[in-house]
Design an enzyme around this catalytic site. Structure first.
Site, short mmCIF file in Angstrom:
data_model
loop_
_atom_site.label_atom_id
_atom_site.label_comp_id
_atom_site.label_asym_id
_atom_site.label_seq_id
_atom_site.Cartn_x
_atom_site.Cartn_y
_atom_site.Cartn_z
CB SER A 189 -5.31 86.21 105.53
OG SER A 189 -4.89 86.82 106.70
CG ASP A 357 2.57 85.13 105.36
OD1 ASP A 357 2.39 86.10 106.13
OD2 ASP A 357 1.67 84.60 104.69
CG HIS A 390 -0.36 87.73 104.69
ND1 HIS A 390 -0.43 86.55 105.38
CD2 HIS A 390 -1.60 88.25 104.73
CE1 HIS A 390 -1.66 86.37 105.83
NE2 HIS A 390 -2.39 87.38 105.44
#
Ligand SMILES: *[C@@H]1O[C@H](CO)[C@@H](O)[C@H](O)[C@H]1NC(C)=O
Ligand SMILES: *[C@@H]1O[C@H](CO)[C@@H](O)[C@H](O)[C@H]1NC(C)=O
Ligand SMILES: *[C@@H]1O[C@H](CO)[C@@H](O)[C@H](O)[C@H]1NC(C)=O
Length: 415
Positions: A189, A357, A390
């Site tokens: 991320s 995601d 995610h």
């Protein structure tokens, strides 16, 4: 409609961390030598990540302090060898270093919440790597500065630009100084954003061997989470009046109130906050989520949240936007852009992204891939995991088999 406050907050924080994945950097003006300090064993082991999450599983682990050029004292863990010891090949001096960088609103412990045989740092150690774990400024064990007090707003006057310019280069310099080797990198991320931005400015390049980017975040304009979208709007519009430009503490009451207000927006369903923020994670272990909620969310700066929200709004990777003060800060009405075409084309990159995601949306990943379209064909490996969202990339019970095995062979191919 709303889950328990702590569950709500923890979910919210993980969502935000997804939102905040991308970090640009500021140019580092002076020499790299001054970024390091110490190297001695840092806080009493009892308090730290080594003691709570690594040595209990039978691994060696060392705590270090790394001082950034702007004075932040960052906590770093090193797992020098696998559980079986150094039998694989002498001491840690022979091993390939790998740095693991978390995303926003979490810290390095987020990689160590599953049973040990499923945790990326421990898997890498068991496979002969010299493993280093970063903890970004403002998180639990990196709330320290050579002169600023975390209770003062000045301590929180930074965004992901400073992670690009100061945090990441300081940790790279430190590891490189300790090992004398080029480093393999794993980012999740925001941990991918800051690395890409740093590389685009020519930083890290001489100390990096290859990069594995999980749930990559560079562009955020297609983010699909309704909560994320309203949050980003709120951050740009209201956050400074709500929080001031100081600490953004996801466990604090102002943030809780802020989230509850967001969840009252039409179309925002906060019943499953984690899903609302990060997408429908397929493969999380309930025990791991409990541990996650006990240990995360971690603080970041409000300015960082605003900068992330600007990244969502503006659809580009640029430095912090000061509005009418841009001319004063940058000598231009617009903030400088991080140009990803500057990333060395022969840098080995592994990129893994998920079909569910909500933060690292497939559209935005495609745009990132487009911006790397001149990259050497043989140097870019892309993995698509259809049912991953995610958080699956850090905590999925099967991430070991689906993703980490690929990361491992990618790194081994660089030898
Ligand atoms: C979930 O976590 C618990 C506690 O760490 C562990 O005992 C269990 O084996 C895990 N389940 C899976 C499917 O990995
Ligand atoms: C925050 O830092 C910027 C430079 O990065 C500076 O221009 C600004 O005055 C600082 N803000 C405060 C409130 O100290
Ligand atoms: C980015 O850099 C490339 C060359 O490396 C250049 O051709 C391109 O115009 C730049 N893009 C922007 C937006 O500055």
């Amino acid at each position: 409609m709303i889950m328990s406050v702590s569950g709500f907050l923890s979910l919210a924080s993980s969502c935000f961390s997804l939102l905040l994945l991308v970090e640009p950097h500021v140019a580092r003006a002076s020499s790299r030598g001054s970024t390091l300090a110490g190297g001695g064993v840092a806080p009493p082991a009892a308090a730290g990540i080594c003691a709570s999450s690594v040595t209990i599983h039978g691994y060696k682990c060392q705590e270090f302090d790394v001082i950034t050029q702007d004075g932040y004292i960052l906590n770093v863990q090193r797992i020098p060898e696998g559980r079986a010891g150094g039998s694989g090949g002498g001491g840690s001096t022979d091993k390939q270093p790998v740095l693991i960088q978390h995303g926003v609103l979490v810290d390095g412990m987020t990689w160590l919440l599953n049973p040990p045989q499923q945790d990326l740092p421990l898997i890498l150690a068991d496979n002969g790597f010299d493993v280093w774990i970063a903890n970004t400024r403002g998180t639990r064990f990196s709330r320290r500065h050579t002169s600023l007090d975390p209770a003062s707003p000045d301590f929180w006057n930074w965004s992901w630009d400073e992670l690009v310019t100061f945090d990441l280069p300081a940790v790279f310099d430190f590891i490189h100084g300790q090992t004398g080797k080029k480093i393999d990198y794993v980012g999740h991320s925001l941990g991918t954003l800051i690395a890409l931005a740093s590389l685009s400015e020519g930083r890290l390049v001489d100390e990096l061997r290859s990069a594995a980017l999980l749930s990559p975040v560079a562009y955020l304009s297609h983010m699909t989470t309704a909560l994320g979208v309203v949050a980003a709007k709120a951050f740009v519009g209201e956050i400074t009046t709500l929080f001031g430009l100081a600490e953004f503490n996801p466990k604090g009451e102002p943030v809780a109130n802020f989230l509850q207000a967001l969840c009252a927006n039409p179309g925002v369903d906060c019943y499953d906050l984690l899903a609302a923020l990060t997408g429908k994670n397929c493969c999380l272990n309930v025990s791991t989520i409990d541990l996650f909620l006990e240990n995360e969310p971690q603080s970041t700066s409000t300015k960082n949240m605003v900068h992330l929200a600007q990244t969502v709004r503006d659809g580009m990777l640029a430095k912090y936007n000061y509005g009418i003060l841009n001319v004063m800060h940058y000598g231009d009405v617009r903030p400088p852009v991080y140009n990803l075409s500057n990333i060395p084309r022969d840098l080995p990159i592994f990129l893994s992204y998920g079909g569910r995601d909500a933060l690292s949306d497939t559209w935005d990943v495609q745009r990132l891939l487009d911006s790397l379209n001149l990259h050497d064909v043989g140097k870019l490996t892309v993995q698509y995991v259809g049912d991953y969202a995610h958080a699956d990339f850090i905590m999925g019970v099967n991430a070991k088999d689906i993703v980490y095995g690929q990361v491992l062979s990618f790194f081994k191919n660089q030898q």
